[in-house]
Design a protein around this motif. Structure first.
Motif, PDB file in Angstrom:
ATOM      1  N   ALA A 292       0.844  -1.195   0.000  1.00  0.00           N
ATOM      2  CA  ALA A 292       0.000   0.000   0.000  1.00  0.00           C
ATOM      3  C   ALA A 292       0.871   1.234   0.000  1.00  0.00           C
ATOM      4  O   ALA A 292       1.990   1.220   0.520  1.00  0.00           O
ATOM      5  N   MET A 293       0.324   2.283  -0.583  1.00  0.00           N
ATOM      6  CA  MET A 293       1.008   3.581  -0.608  1.00  0.00           C
ATOM      7  C   MET A 293       0.019   4.622  -0.113  1.00  0.00           C
ATOM      8  O   MET A 293      -1.176   4.538  -0.432  1.00  0.00           O
ATOM      9  N   ALA A 294       0.517   5.592   0.619  1.00  0.00           N
ATOM     10  CA  ALA A 294      -0.395   6.578   1.198  1.00  0.00           C
ATOM     11  C   ALA A 294       0.284   7.929   1.331  1.00  0.00           C
ATOM     12  O   ALA A 294       1.513   8.024   1.347  1.00  0.00           O
ATOM     13  N   TRP A 295      -0.542   8.944   1.437  1.00  0.00           N
ATOM     14  CA  TRP A 295      -0.099  10.288   1.773  1.00  0.00           C
ATOM     15  C   TRP A 295      -0.766  10.703   3.080  1.00  0.00           C
ATOM     16  O   TRP A 295      -1.977  10.517   3.254  1.00  0.00           O
TER      17      TRP A 295
ATOM     18  N   GLU B 279      -2.463  13.208   9.872  1.00  0.00           N
ATOM     19  CA  GLU B 279      -3.706  12.588   9.429  1.00  0.00           C
ATOM     20  C   GLU B 279      -3.546  11.964   8.055  1.00  0.00           C
ATOM     21  O   GLU B 279      -2.764  12.444   7.220  1.00  0.00           O
ATOM     22  N   LEU B 280      -4.316  10.905   7.830  1.00  0.00           N
ATOM     23  CA  LEU B 280      -4.304  10.241   6.533  1.00  0.00           C
ATOM     24  C   LEU B 280      -5.049  11.098   5.519  1.00  0.00           C
ATOM     25  O   LEU B 280      -6.178  11.544   5.778  1.00  0.00           O
ATOM     26  N   VAL B 281      -4.433  11.296   4.364  1.00  0.00           N
ATOM     27  CA  VAL B 281      -5.058  12.069   3.293  1.00  0.00           C
ATOM     28  C   VAL B 281      -5.651  11.128   2.244  1.00  0.00           C
ATOM     29  O   VAL B 281      -6.800  11.261   1.848  1.00  0.00           O
ATOM     30  N   ALA B 282      -4.830  10.179   1.785  1.00  0.00           N
ATOM     31  CA  ALA B 282      -5.280   9.262   0.731  1.00  0.00           C
ATOM     32  C   ALA B 282      -4.415   8.014   0.759  1.00  0.00           C
ATOM     33  O   ALA B 282      -3.242   8.077   1.151  1.00  0.00           O
ATOM     34  N   VAL B 283      -4.996   6.897   0.334  1.00  0.00           N
ATOM     35  CA  VAL B 283      -4.273   5.638   0.307  1.00  0.00           C
ATOM     36  C   VAL B 283      -4.673   4.874  -0.949  1.00  0.00           C
ATOM     37  O   VAL B 283      -5.817   4.971  -1.409  1.00  0.00           O
ATOM     38  N   ILE B 284      -3.707   4.140  -1.512  1.00  0.00           N
ATOM     39  CA  ILE B 284      -3.979   3.287  -2.663  1.00  0.00           C
ATOM     40  C   ILE B 284      -3.356   1.920  -2.400  1.00  0.00           C
ATOM     41  O   ILE B 284      -2.196   1.828  -1.970  1.00  0.00           O
ATOM     42  N   SER B 285      -4.146   0.874  -2.623  1.00  0.00           N
ATOM     43  CA  SER B 285      -3.658  -0.480  -2.389  1.00  0.00           C
ATOM     44  C   SER B 285      -2.916  -0.987  -3.617  1.00  0.00           C
ATOM     45  O   SER B 285      -2.952  -0.373  -4.688  1.00  0.00           O
ATOM     46  N   SER B 286      -2.277  -2.136  -3.472  1.00  0.00           N
ATOM     47  CA  SER B 286      -1.578  -2.738  -4.599  1.00  0.00           C
ATOM     48  C   SER B 286      -2.539  -3.103  -5.718  1.00  0.00           C
ATOM     49  O   SER B 286      -2.155  -3.166  -6.885  1.00  0.00           O
ATOM     50  N   GLY B 287      -3.809  -3.277  -5.369  1.00  0.00           N
ATOM     51  CA  GLY B 287      -4.820  -3.594  -6.375  1.00  0.00           C
ATOM     52  C   GLY B 287      -5.455  -2.375  -7.007  1.00  0.00           C
ATOM     53  O   GLY B 287      -6.297  -2.502  -7.897  1.00  0.00           O
ATOM     54  N   GLY B 288      -5.060  -1.196  -6.529  1.00  0.00           N
ATOM     55  CA  GLY B 288      -5.570   0.037  -7.120  1.00  0.00           C
ATOM     56  C   GLY B 288      -6.754   0.658  -6.398  1.00  0.00           C
ATOM     57  O   GLY B 288      -7.257   1.697  -6.816  1.00  0.00           O
ATOM     58  N   THR B 289      -7.194   0.037  -5.309  1.00  0.00           N
ATOM     59  CA  THR B 289      -8.303   0.619  -4.540  1.00  0.00           C
ATOM     60  C   THR B 289      -7.826   1.866  -3.810  1.00  0.00           C
ATOM     61  O   THR B 289      -6.758   1.861  -3.198  1.00  0.00           O
TER      62      THR B 289
ATOM     63  N   ASN C 188      -8.776   5.323  -1.213  1.00  0.00           N
ATOM     64  CA  ASN C 188      -9.634   5.916  -0.195  1.00  0.00           C
ATOM     65  C   ASN C 188      -9.090   7.285   0.146  1.00  0.00           C
ATOM     66  O   ASN C 188      -7.874   7.501   0.122  1.00  0.00           O
ATOM     67  N   TYR C 189     -10.000   8.192   0.482  1.00  0.00           N
ATOM     68  CA  TYR C 189      -9.621   9.573   0.743  1.00  0.00           C
ATOM     69  C   TYR C 189     -10.252  10.073   2.030  1.00  0.00           C
ATOM     70  O   TYR C 189     -11.347   9.664   2.414  1.00  0.00           O
ATOM     71  N   ALA C 190      -9.576  11.015   2.660  1.00  0.00           N
ATOM     72  CA  ALA C 190     -10.183  11.735   3.761  1.00  0.00           C
ATOM     73  C   ALA C 190     -11.345  12.556   3.204  1.00  0.00           C
ATOM     74  O   ALA C 190     -11.277  13.053   2.068  1.00  0.00           O
ATOM     75  N   ASP C 191     -12.391  12.707   3.996  1.00  0.00           N
ATOM     76  CA  ASP C 191     -13.566  13.451   3.534  1.00  0.00           C
ATOM     77  C   ASP C 191     -13.193  14.870   3.103  1.00  0.00           C
ATOM     78  O   ASP C 191     -13.771  15.416   2.169  1.00  0.00           O
ATOM     79  N   SER C 192     -12.227  15.451   3.774  1.00  0.00           N
ATOM     80  CA  SER C 192     -11.858  16.841   3.511  1.00  0.00           C
ATOM     81  C   SER C 192     -11.223  17.053   2.140  1.00  0.00           C
ATOM     82  O   SER C 192     -11.144  18.184   1.662  1.00  0.00           O
ATOM     83  N   VAL C 193     -10.761  15.980   1.499  1.00  0.00           N
ATOM     84  CA  VAL C 193     -10.083  16.133   0.211  1.00  0.00           C
ATOM     85  C   VAL C 193     -10.800  15.419  -0.936  1.00  0.00           C
ATOM     86  O   VAL C 193     -10.372  15.532  -2.093  1.00  0.00           O
ATOM     87  N   LYS C 194     -11.873  14.709  -0.636  1.00  0.00           N
ATOM     88  CA  LYS C 194     -12.602  13.986  -1.679  1.00  0.00           C
ATOM     89  C   LYS C 194     -13.067  14.938  -2.775  1.00  0.00           C
ATOM     90  O   LYS C 194     -13.595  16.009  -2.501  1.00  0.00           O
TER      91      LYS C 194
END
Length: 120
Positions: free
Chosen positions: A33-36, A46-56, A58-64
């Motif tokens: 996984a990779m994340a900012w 705080e977590l901003v965004a994350v991407i899994s090895s499969g491409g999924t 997720n984002y924090a509500d504040s940046v969606k």
């Protein structure tokens, strides 16, 4: 040893855009996984965004709807930030969960951080 190097931070006016990049180097077997993350003065990281090895993703509500995380090159994660707001001002860190070493095991690594400042 694994190292993460970030680039792309800077000063931008509200409404503008920036693109952050993070490249991992070392004898990496794979990345789970990779994340900012970001940390503003006086606040917790705080977590901003994350991407899994499969491409999924997720984002924090504040940046969606404004930020996009992507993995377009090997061992690289980017964060496209649009319609930036003053409250996005923070030090941004990339984080990767990598499989590395002999024997192979899971490790988490952080970049050194890059400053993003959004002026009003």
């Amino acid at each position: 040893q694994v190292q993460l190097v970030e680039s792309g931070g800077g000063l931008v006016q509200a409404g503008g855009s920036l693109r952050l990049s993070c490249v991992a180097s070392g004898s990496i077997f794979s990345i789970n996984a990779m994340a900012w993350y970001r940390q503003a003065p006086g606040k917790q990281r705080e977590l901003v965004a994350v991407i899994s090895s499969g491409g999924t993703t997720n984002y924090a509500d504040s940046v969606k709807g404004r930020f996009t995380i992507s993995n377009n090159a090997k061992n690289t994660v980017d964060l496209q930030m649009n319609i930036l707001k003053p409250e996005d001002t923070a030090v941004y860190y990339c984080r990767m969960e990598v499989r590395y070493g002999v024997p192979i095991a899971n490790y988490a690594y952080w970049g050194q951080g890059t400053q993003v400042t959004v002026s009003s």
